[in-house]
Design an enzyme around this catalytic site. Sequence first.
Site, PDB file in Angstrom:
ATOM      1  N   VAL A  25       0.844  -1.189   0.000  1.00 56.17           N
ATOM      2  CA  VAL A  25       0.000   0.000   0.000  1.00 56.17           C
ATOM      3  C   VAL A  25       0.877   1.235   0.000  1.00 56.17           C
ATOM      4  O   VAL A  25       1.848   1.310   0.757  1.00 56.17           O
ATOM      5  CB  VAL A  25      -0.888   0.025   1.267  1.00 56.17           C
ATOM      6  CG1 VAL A  25      -1.855   1.190   1.221  1.00 56.17           C
ATOM      7  CG2 VAL A  25      -1.632  -1.292   1.424  1.00 56.17           C
ATOM      8  N   CYS A  26       0.546   2.215  -0.842  1.00 51.73           N
ATOM      9  CA  CYS A  26       1.286   3.475  -0.808  1.00 51.73           C
ATOM     10  C   CYS A  26       0.517   4.481   0.030  1.00 51.73           C
ATOM     11  O   CYS A  26      -0.423   5.108  -0.441  1.00 51.73           O
ATOM     12  CB  CYS A  26       1.500   4.025  -2.215  1.00 51.73           C
ATOM     13  SG  CYS A  26       2.596   5.444  -2.186  1.00 51.73           S
ATOM     14  N   LEU A  27       0.881   4.560   1.283  1.00 48.22           N
ATOM     15  CA  LEU A  27       0.251   5.529   2.180  1.00 48.22           C
ATOM     16  C   LEU A  27       1.389   6.129   2.987  1.00 48.22           C
ATOM     17  O   LEU A  27       2.102   5.407   3.684  1.00 48.22           O
ATOM     18  CB  LEU A  27      -0.772   4.815   3.077  1.00 48.22           C
ATOM     19  CG  LEU A  27      -1.557   5.693   4.054  1.00 48.22           C
ATOM     20  CD1 LEU A  27      -2.433   6.688   3.296  1.00 48.22           C
ATOM     21  CD2 LEU A  27      -2.426   4.842   4.954  1.00 48.22           C
TER      22      LEU A  27
END
Lengths: 178, 426
Positions: free
Chosen positions: A104-106
């Site tokens: 996840v790109c967070l």
Amino acid sequence: MIKIWSMKKNEDSAAKKKPKTSAAQIRVQKDLTELDLPSTMQTNFPDPADLLNFTLTIQPDEGMYKGGAFVFSFNINSNYPHEPPKVKCTQTIYHPNVDLEGNVCLNILREDWKPVLNLNTVMVGLQYLFLEPNADDPLNKEAAEDLRRNREAFLQNVKNSLRGGNIRGTQYDRVLIA
Amino acid sequence: MSVASPLSPLPGRHYHVDQILDRPGPRTDPAFVPGETPKTFLREQSKILVIGAGGLGCEILANLALSGFNDIHVIDMDTIDISNLNRQFLFRPKDVGKPKAIVAAEFIMRRVPGVKVTPYFGKIQDKDEDYYLQFNIIICGLDSVEARRWINATLVNMVDPENGESMKPLIDGGTEGFKGQARLILPTITSCYECSLDMLNKPTAFPICTIANTPRLPEHCIEWASVLEWPRVHGDKKMDTDDPEHIGWLYKIASARAKEFNIEGVTWALTQGVVKNIIPAIASTNAIIAASCCSEALKIVTTCAPYINNYMMFIGTESVYTYTFEHEKRPECPVCGGETIDISVGKEWTVERLIEVLVERQDIQIKKPSLSTSTKQLYLQAPKQLEQATRPNLGKLLSELVEEGDQITVTASSLPFNLSLRVTYV
């Protein structure tokens, strides 16, 4: 040395013997029991005695991912909150900010993590990704490209992927709420 | 003056230290008795533990031995790598591969006759309270946040208010390139390591999307190999950053990635540096920080001068800058903050009864408390699933779940810190 020891005796108000519960454990207990989540998010503990490994299911009630149920695994290690929890999407989903392996790109899960943040912040951040997918920080490049070029076509792809469809040769998991 | 043979005691070894132990200085505590008392305590009775025998540890061990500490213990879990030799001056090329603690101990004993250094090659977590209780003071030269958190929590937990000697002063040194810090922690009295956790520099992390799509730096390619490709290819197999084969694999993958994006600079050394988060170590920074740590140890053990209150930071990038300040205790610190209260519990009390009593108590003002011990949850108010899983405990007798003297950790949203209960059954 004697000086330091005698100093302790004047400090009788200071701590009595403390628990051996680790700082990470205490923080996780505090974070979890004080979660303030909307009805669109639910935690699930495969082993209720283990607070460090669980899943979060997000069911967006608006936006283009409405109708899907997205499951993320949370893995917290003993260095929490110095280190962020490890979060992965357990399904193969079509989303610009989630790759096919579930990464996840967070920002707050990596470069912008701080110990003052908590599990609630992370969960709310994850839900936000489904309301506002972000084409500028792509992990699934094709999905991001679709979103940028043609929002309508992207929307169709999302709908198709939620049903377990195949987009350009990639088979996505069916995540529609039964 | 003749040079001492390595096997005979060093003549005049204590001459300079005696200058400050034979007479008080202008700021010496009135309790200080000059002469034999501090000398005997330092040289014959005190026992000091050094955690870490790396860059800082080598300096610390040498300084302590030359200051007159004669009973020194050292713990380190690492073996010597060739890259250590430029600054870890107790090691020689023939020592590569051997345990740092053992080689360092032997070197010090050979070089400073009369000093006994007891090594332990292993993890600090292998040792229990009884082990740490034998020392008067502990100095850390560690490179890991996790290990520091562990020893800090262990020493705070060890303090028994009935026994002053159970409070072990912890001197923590740390360096990162040209920057460093030395601080004194008096467990339960001053702020502890956990109190300052949010002051730490975070390790360099790149946004995962940059790594995945728009690499510009060799570091991006290496992170791609280690963060994304390793788990994809190897599944659950853990990456061992000390295994040359693993580093080799990452190097190969990162190099291919770099070639694809026309990025230069991926090397074996950089690959290892990025995945192990290595910051170049500067020998002079280690020397400065170790000197500060050891002079604090000497001052505490002998009372010959006031000790630091309580945090010195050093920045050597612009010139030589130091700043010393009192880092304050954090009331909500999960290790040294919060409160412990003794509570008398009837043998017939259920968990529910205990919760009612807690909620009624005026002095703690608590609503909806969640309770656990170090090994199990007693009752959690939320989330729903955990509430349901722990609900059966409400009707159980507390004495069946918690032994006398055990600690119960209480958290609640109305409570900014955690509370511990020490239970006595009546």
